[in-house]
Write a protein that holds these residues in place. Structure first.
Motif, PDB file in Angstrom:
ATOM      1  N   PRO A 101      44.464  36.442  67.384  1.00 33.95           N
ATOM      2  CA  PRO A 101      45.739  36.725  68.053  1.00 33.95           C
ATOM      3  C   PRO A 101      46.723  37.449  67.144  1.00 33.95           C
ATOM      4  N   TRP A 102      46.531  37.384  65.850  1.00 32.05           N
ATOM      5  CA  TRP A 102      47.436  37.972  64.856  1.00 32.05           C
ATOM      6  C   TRP A 102      46.995  39.356  64.403  1.00 32.05           C
ATOM      7  N   ARG A 103      45.974  39.923  65.062  1.00 29.04           N
ATOM      8  CA  ARG A 103      45.320  41.103  64.475  1.00 29.04           C
ATOM      9  C   ARG A 103      46.235  42.315  64.334  1.00 29.04           C
ATOM     10  N   ASP A 104      47.247  42.412  65.218  1.00 29.12           N
ATOM     11  CA  ASP A 104      48.147  43.568  65.091  1.00 29.12           C
ATOM     12  C   ASP A 104      49.295  43.315  64.117  1.00 29.12           C
ATOM     13  N   ASP A 105      49.376  42.125  63.583  1.00 31.99           N
ATOM     14  CA  ASP A 105      50.492  41.784  62.685  1.00 31.99           C
ATOM     15  C   ASP A 105      50.075  41.749  61.220  1.00 31.99           C
ATOM     16  N   VAL A 106      48.819  42.104  60.944  1.00 34.22           N
ATOM     17  CA  VAL A 106      48.373  42.068  59.548  1.00 34.22           C
ATOM     18  C   VAL A 106      47.985  43.481  59.115  1.00 34.22           C
ATOM     19  N   ALA A 107      47.897  43.676  57.812  1.00 30.75           N
ATOM     20  CA  ALA A 107      47.691  45.032  57.297  1.00 30.75           C
ATOM     21  C   ALA A 107      46.243  45.502  57.456  1.00 30.75           C
ATOM     22  N   ALA A 108      45.310  44.589  57.398  1.00 34.56           N
ATOM     23  CA  ALA A 108      43.898  44.972  57.552  1.00 34.56           C
ATOM     24  C   ALA A 108      43.082  43.767  57.996  1.00 34.56           C
ATOM     25  N   VAL A 109      42.033  44.044  58.767  1.00 36.80           N
ATOM     26  CA  VAL A 109      41.096  42.982  59.172  1.00 36.80           C
ATOM     27  C   VAL A 109      39.687  43.450  58.808  1.00 36.80           C
ATOM     28  N   LEU A 110      39.023  42.648  58.007  1.00 35.16           N
ATOM     29  CA  LEU A 110      37.662  42.966  57.559  1.00 35.16           C
ATOM     30  C   LEU A 110      36.726  41.862  58.033  1.00 35.16           C
ATOM     31  N   LEU A 111      35.703  42.228  58.815  1.00 32.54           N
ATOM     32  CA  LEU A 111      34.737  41.227  59.276  1.00 32.54           C
ATOM     33  C   LEU A 111      33.606  41.160  58.246  1.00 32.54           C
ATOM     34  N   ALA A 112      33.468  39.994  57.638  1.00 36.82           N
ATOM     35  CA  ALA A 112      32.443  39.858  56.581  1.00 36.82           C
ATOM     36  C   ALA A 112      31.178  39.204  57.119  1.00 36.82           C
ATOM     37  N   TRP A 113      31.191  38.754  58.378  1.00 35.11           N
ATOM     38  CA  TRP A 113      30.048  38.055  58.985  1.00 35.11           C
ATOM     39  C   TRP A 113      29.681  36.845  58.120  1.00 35.11           C
ATOM     40  N   PHE A 114      28.400  36.432  58.201  1.00 35.22           N
ATOM     41  CA  PHE A 114      27.859  35.440  57.259  1.00 35.22           C
ATOM     42  C   PHE A 114      27.115  36.259  56.212  1.00 35.22           C
ATOM     43  N   PRO A 115      27.716  36.471  55.056  1.00 30.89           N
ATOM     44  CA  PRO A 115      27.216  37.513  54.150  1.00 30.89           C
ATOM     45  C   PRO A 115      26.118  37.100  53.180  1.00 30.89           C
ATOM     46  N   GLY A 116      25.585  35.884  53.295  1.00 37.23           N
ATOM     47  CA  GLY A 116      24.521  35.515  52.361  1.00 37.23           C
ATOM     48  C   GLY A 116      25.081  35.128  50.998  1.00 37.23           C
ATOM     49  N   GLN A 117      24.170  34.857  50.074  1.00 34.29           N
ATOM     50  CA  GLN A 117      24.553  34.253  48.797  1.00 34.29           C
ATOM     51  C   GLN A 117      25.482  35.103  47.931  1.00 34.29           C
ATOM     52  N   GLU A 118      25.452  36.424  48.095  1.00 34.03           N
ATOM     53  CA  GLU A 118      26.283  37.283  47.234  1.00 34.03           C
ATOM     54  C   GLU A 118      27.642  37.571  47.877  1.00 34.03           C
ATOM     55  N   ALA A 119      28.035  36.718  48.816  1.00 26.27           N
ATOM     56  CA  ALA A 119      29.240  36.918  49.622  1.00 26.27           C
ATOM     57  C   ALA A 119      30.427  37.451  48.824  1.00 26.27           C
ATOM     58  N   GLY A 120      30.816  36.727  47.798  1.00 27.14           N
ATOM     59  CA  GLY A 120      32.035  37.069  47.070  1.00 27.14           C
ATOM     60  C   GLY A 120      31.914  38.360  46.281  1.00 27.14           C
TER      61      GLY A 120
END
Ligand code: BGC
Length: 826
Positions: free
Chosen positions: A610-629
């Protein structure tokens, strides 16, 4: 003789040596994951293993680790056949390391409804994208000499009542949507197996579905691999055998074995049918190198070169990360003084969804660690949890010991475990058998880091006795919720107890578990429970206030929000698409104090934002596996461009979602929407636009679409292969931004007049190009015959009428177009 012929000869020779009982023995699991060996014919033990996001092997525990790759939605989001292929090769390498011959993957059911619990485990709402990524994955795994089983065949697109649900779907929809990825994979990548789903399709259980299994799959498409049941999905000796279900898993108790021998003796199943099933099992064994005198399909010297699993997991994760909005805050400037990193998932990344896709990596790089490593030391990083969406306690983070006790209380053995998770499925540690086992006792020490109210929990079903420093906190029987046998171990209920601890000290915990008489899963043993622990935390309001203060003081705030294992898991569909807990409030409050707020969404399936237009960027990382960070830091800092494009449309509100219903009526689930799934459905919803369309995603440069030409090709095969390109779209795109980048060019076929039964567009092909700043790139995209066909009473025929071929960057952003009259001239 060709190797194929040699294999067939060896198979026939082996088959000829077996009597009925020996043939039947090949058709059912010896245990949870394997088929029995037969020394007489030189047949080795054949091991199967889940699954799409890593190869778990025969043990369901952290002490047998695996490389954890991003979940299938992330892989599909990369829109890269090459990465899917290499991921498959990595999983083959993992399978070989773990002694497995079959990887139970990929999942190519469709994202029919965003509520589907296994959404994270499937690729897309679009059949063409699913089939392309699936085929590349399958050919990757099999090029490593390991078999695959695309699953779950077919129409297992949600989890509610999955064992019995009768999916009602019309023939055209079944062909054009749900069967389509399977057909593409079978025809393009020749999988050596397929897994039948639990559900029924139009009144017939898939394990007993003659028409689809023997008719469509084998006769029409020429599939020559094995059809394995989903686990415990074989339920009818005669009907399943007659319908060509080759393997009943798991064992040893199945509807095959002695029951099938009897059915043959009584004349209910012809012995030739058993021969057919056994022949296919032997062919599988031959292909993976387990049958004497048969050359493996991939000779040892032709196996792919070794793959660095950690590096590939990181590459795929970044390639799948999908930037859906960005006001320019990303990539982060390298002169930042401070970053506020907020969210429970920032320190405990959700690397994968729950259920059989779960694997246990040796390490997980959380976003905090990834960013700390990537950002210059001068950049200060502040951290706050903000809101903790986890409902269940995490397993006790300390080594524990499990003692196995027999019926008379005698000790059968003991093992050390890495944490408070006790889980053995089908197999116990060496030397201990389920037949003797009555109880498991887990002991561990809770070393409290802080004073206050600690929580200790039990997750599991059966009888439990929990003691803390000798005092009994619980002694009772926990019964399973619902009727799904898998839910008893995938999603067991939790009991929580509070311990007020004054200062840092240790508490000795002992959890005794008396196994239930019946594990719920007929025939194989199961021990599955968790001793959980939660440190004292502030109140929810205090956590929010603390995060707001940290965010207000930083140059940039990065908020990592996400779902939890309870929300996205096999065995259950989602009740809501909202982020769990108070995460929406967290984002809104952080954005209110820091205009440079980046939200990272750590979820496998669409969530509401619901806040998507009020933030500077939205990045979908999904479930990124062990190297996530590490991958997240690569993308946030701009070391790597976010490569993802949405494989599925993300809704803005629940009310707008085109297909919401996953519940049954009288045991039936009607696919009433027909072909109108995903973007095909959104396109005809006047007034309701999704938050982000299928295909959408931003990189760090800009592109202009400059030209589209269509060249008609004459297929050499005379049109027999529906996947042979009959036209090529040549799309010219220019990189108009300031840095090099990759663009995923998408081509859709759109009838000039869409009618009530025909959607307004369908993806017909795609390709990625790269270009330096200012450079022009040309994408050549083959459009297969099948894209120009529809299913009707006469089978596949050319679509009629005038069409537009459109090219662009998402289902809703197609700036280029050429007119086309179909059927195509031949
Ligand atoms: C799942 C399959 C999985 C199997 C073995 C089933 O419950 O539906 O996808 O491969 O279990 O774990």
């Amino acid at each position: 003789m060709t190797p194929d012929q040699q294999r067939e000869t060896a198979v026939e020779a082996a088959l000829g040596k077996l009597d009925l009982a020996a043939k039947v023995a090949l058709l059912a699991g010896a245990d949870m994951w394997s088929l029995p060996a037969n020394q007489e014919i030189g047949l080795g033990r054949l091991v199967m293993s889940d699954g799409p996001a890593g190869v778990r092997g025969e043990h369901w525990t952290a002490d047998d680790p695996s490389v954890s790759v991003p979940s299938p939605t992330a892989l599909a989001a990369a829109w890269s056949r090459e990465l899917a292929h290499r991921t498959g090769q990595l999983l083959a390498q993992e399978a070989r390391r773990k002694g497995a011959h079959v990887v139970l993957a990929p999942t190519v059911n469709l994202h029919r409804s965003p509520r589907g619990g296994r959404h994270f485990e499937a690729y897309s709402e679009d059949p063409l994208l699913s089939g392309e990524i699936g085929a590349a994955f399958v050919s990757g795994v099999q090029s490593g000499g390991v078999a695959t089983t695309p699953k779950h065949w077919v129409a297992n697109d949600s989890e509610t009542e999955r064992y019995t649900v009768d999916v009602r779907v019309d023939e055209r929809t079944l062909r054009e949507l749900y069967l389509a990825p399977f057909e593409a994979i079978v025809r393009k990548a020749t999988p050596w197996g397929l897994m039948a789903s639990y559900n029924q399709v139009n009144g017939v259980s898939m394990s007993a579905n003659q028409e689809l299994n023997n008719g469509v799959l084998r006769e029409e498409w020429g599939f020559d691999g094995i059809l394995v049941s989903d686990w415990t999905g074989a339920r009818d000796t005669v009907r399943d055998a007659l319908a060509g279900l080759d393997i009943a898993m798991p064992g040893p108790v199945t509807v095959y074995g002695e029951h099938l021998v009897k059915a043959v003796r009584e004349g209910l199943v012809p012995e030739e049918t058993v021969d057919e099933l056994a022949r296919r099992v032997l062919r599988l064994a031959a292909r993976v190198g387990l049958l004497a005198d048969a050359p493996a399909a991939v000779p040892a010297e032709e196996l792919p070169a070794a793959i660095d699993g950690e590096a590939l997991a990181r590459e795929v994760a970044a390639a799948g990360m999908t930037l859906v909005s960005n006001d320019g805050v990303l990539p982060l400037s390298d002169s930042l003084g401070s970053v506020a990193l907020i969210g429970a998932a920032a320190v405990e990344a959700r690397i994968g969804g729950g259920g059989s896709a779960q694997v246990f990596p040796t390490r997980v790089i959380a976003p905090l660690e990834g960013l700390r490593t990537a950002l210059p030391q001068e950049t200060a990083i502040g951290f706050a949890v903000g809101a903790d969406p986890n409902v269940d306690l995490r397993p006790l983070a300390a080594r524990t010991e499990a003692r196995f006790l027999g019926r008379d209380g005698s000790e059968l053995g003991r093992v050390a475990l890495p944490d408070g998770t006790a889980r053995w499925i089908g197999q116990l540690p060496a030397g201990i058998s389920f037949a003797d086992l009555a109880e498991v006792e887990l002991t561990g020490v809770l070393a409290a880091r802080s004073e206050g109210l600690h929580r200790v929990g039990i997750r599991g079903v059966g009888r439990f006795v929990l003691e803390a420093d000798g005092a009994v906190l619980f002694d009772d029987v926990v019964v399973p919720v619902g009727t799904d046998p898998a839910a008893a171990f995938l999603n067991p209920p939790e009991q929580v107890f509070e311990l007020e601890l004054d200062g840092a000290r240790t508490v000795a915990l002992k959890l005794r578990h008396v196994l239930p008489e019946n594990s719920g899963f007929a025939g194989f043993g199961l021990v599955s429970f968790v001793l959980g622990h939660g440190e004292p935390t502030g109140t929810a309001d205090e956590l929010l206030d603390e995060a707001v203060a940290v965010a207000a003081a930083a140059d940039v705030a990065v908020v990592v929000v996400g779902t939890t294992e309870e929300v996205e898991s096999e065995g259950v569909d989602r009740a809501s698409l909202a982020l769990p807990g108070r995460q929406d409030e967290l984002v809104a409050r952080v954005a209110a104090v820091n205009p440079r707020t980046v939200v990272v969404v750590n979820a496998g399936a669409p969530v509401l934002m619901p806040w998507r237009d009020d933030v500077a960027a939205v990045l979908l990382a999904w479930f990124p596996g062990q190297e996530a960070g590490a991958a997240l830091a690569d993308v946030l800092t701009g070391a790597v461009e976010p490569g993802g494009r949405l494989p599925t449309t993300w809704p803005a509100t629940e009310a707008d979602v085109p297909v919401w219903e996953v519940e049954t009526t009288d045991g039936r689930l009607e696919y009433r929407e027909g072909l109108f799934v995903g973007y095909r459905a959104w396109q005809r919803r006047d007034g309701a636009a999704p938050a982000y369309w299928f295909g959408h995603g931003l990189g760090y440069t800009d592109w202009s679409y400059e030209g589209l030409e269509l060249r008609l090709l004459t297929p050499e095969t005379g049109g027999a292969d529906p996947y042979a390109p009959v036209a090529e779209a040549v799309v010219r795109v220019r990189n108009t931004g300031a840095r090099a980048g990759r663009e995923v060019v998408q081509v859709y076929l759109c009838p000039d007049r869409a009618d009530a039964a025909t959607p307004g567009s369908a993806l017909a092909g795609f390709a990625a190009v790269t270009a330096a700043p200012g450079e022009l790139a040309e994408a050549r995209i083959g459009l297969p015959l099948r894209a120009f066909q529809r299913w009707g009473a006469e089978g596949w025929t050319g679509r009629e009428g005038d069409h537009q071929v459109r090219a662009g960057r998402s289902a809703a952003d197609l700036p280029l177009s050429v007119a086309l009259e179909v059927p195509l001239p031949r």
